[in-house]
Motif scaffolding. Structure first.
Motif, PDB file in Angstrom:
ATOM      1  N   ARG A 192      -3.182 110.074  13.635  1.00 32.89           N
ATOM      2  CA  ARG A 192      -2.368 111.075  12.933  1.00 32.89           C
ATOM      3  C   ARG A 192      -1.868 112.133  13.910  1.00 32.89           C
ATOM      4  O   ARG A 192      -0.684 112.478  13.915  1.00 32.89           O
ATOM      5  CB  ARG A 192      -3.220 111.728  11.835  1.00 32.89           C
ATOM      6  N   LEU A 238       1.985 111.297   8.250  1.00 32.72           N
ATOM      7  CA  LEU A 238       1.600 111.621   6.874  1.00 32.72           C
ATOM      8  C   LEU A 238       0.802 110.476   6.253  1.00 32.72           C
ATOM      9  O   LEU A 238      -0.205 110.712   5.576  1.00 32.72           O
ATOM     10  CB  LEU A 238       2.839 111.939   6.041  1.00 32.72           C
ATOM     11  N   ALA A 243      -2.598 110.681   7.633  1.00 37.44           N
ATOM     12  CA  ALA A 243      -3.303 111.837   7.084  1.00 37.44           C
ATOM     13  C   ALA A 243      -3.845 111.521   5.692  1.00 37.44           C
ATOM     14  O   ALA A 243      -4.983 111.888   5.363  1.00 37.44           O
ATOM     15  CB  ALA A 243      -2.372 113.049   7.028  1.00 37.44           C
ATOM     16  N   LYS A 244      -3.052 110.838   4.894  1.00 38.47           N
ATOM     17  CA  LYS A 244      -3.514 110.478   3.548  1.00 38.47           C
ATOM     18  C   LYS A 244      -4.682 109.501   3.616  1.00 38.47           C
ATOM     19  O   LYS A 244      -5.607 109.579   2.797  1.00 38.47           O
ATOM     20  CB  LYS A 244      -2.354 109.926   2.721  1.00 38.47           C
ATOM     21  N   ASN A 304      -7.700 111.478   4.304  1.00 35.63           N
ATOM     22  CA  ASN A 304      -8.171 112.126   3.075  1.00 35.63           C
ATOM     23  C   ASN A 304      -8.967 111.164   2.207  1.00 35.63           C
ATOM     24  O   ASN A 304      -9.967 111.562   1.595  1.00 35.63           O
ATOM     25  CB  ASN A 304      -6.997 112.682   2.266  1.00 35.63           C
ATOM     26  N   ARG A 324      -4.243 119.708   6.747  1.00 37.16           N
ATOM     27  CA  ARG A 324      -3.374 118.996   7.702  1.00 37.16           C
ATOM     28  C   ARG A 324      -2.345 118.156   6.953  1.00 37.16           C
ATOM     29  O   ARG A 324      -1.189 118.072   7.336  1.00 37.16           O
ATOM     30  CB  ARG A 324      -4.199 118.099   8.627  1.00 37.16           C
ATOM     31  N   THR A 325      -2.792 117.488   5.893  1.00 40.23           N
ATOM     32  CA  THR A 325      -1.863 116.676   5.100  1.00 40.23           C
ATOM     33  C   THR A 325      -0.783 117.558   4.493  1.00 40.23           C
ATOM     34  O   THR A 325       0.398 117.186   4.503  1.00 40.23           O
ATOM     35  CB  THR A 325      -2.617 115.893   4.012  1.00 40.23           C
ATOM     36  N   TRP A 357       1.170 116.564  -5.494  1.00 46.90           N
ATOM     37  CA  TRP A 357       0.077 116.178  -4.599  1.00 46.90           C
ATOM     38  C   TRP A 357      -1.046 117.218  -4.668  1.00 46.90           C
ATOM     39  O   TRP A 357      -2.220 116.862  -4.756  1.00 46.90           O
ATOM     40  CB  TRP A 357       0.595 116.009  -3.161  1.00 46.90           C
TER      41      TRP A 357
END
Length: 135
Positions: free
Chosen positions: A14, A27, A30-31, A34, A46-47, A64
């Motif tokens: 990421r 992104l 990042a997801k 998570n 960060r997301t 989101w």
């Protein structure tokens, strides 16, 4: 439970993608981070940053955020995600309300990652006196 090494690897991926300004791919990573580390508040912040860098519409970002808050119901630390979004939108009144809720609910939180993120967001909102009081 995901392998911690995979979580770190995805985080590095990421970061590299973000540095290369490949925001859609960053992104997506990042997801995944998570999903693999659902208690990592800094990862969700960060997301949020990548959603904004990617030009995600406000409505989609709000959806989101609502899903993040819903999946972390009862954990006031995640209200910081909403506060961060509101601060960056310059919605000072709503950001203040949100930050006040976080401060009230987390006064005794000693997690260094969370405390650092909270201080960062308080500073971003111009609440320097409050950030100095965080322990």
């Amino acid at each position: 439970q995901p392998d911690p090494a995979n979580v770190r690897l995805r985080g590095m991926r990421r970061d590299v993608l973000e540095a290369m300004r490949r925001f859609p791919a960053a992104l997506a990573e990042a997801k995944k981070c998570n999903e693999y580390a659902p208690r990592d508040i800094v990862g969700f912040l960060r997301t949020l940053s990548l959603l904004q860098a990617n030009g995600t519409p406000v409505g989609a970002t709000d959806e989101w955020i609502a899903s993040v808050l819903s999946s972390h119901e009862g954990d006031a630390r995640f209200e910081l995600v909403r506060a961060a979004a509101l601060t960056r939108r310059r919605d000072e009144a709503r950001a203040k309300e949100s930050l006040d809720r976080v401060l009230a609910a987390t006064a005794n939180d000693t997690d260094p990652e969370f405390v650092g993120a909270l201080v960062w967001e308080l500073d971003a909102a111009g609440r320097f006196d409050d950030s100095l009081r965080v322990r």
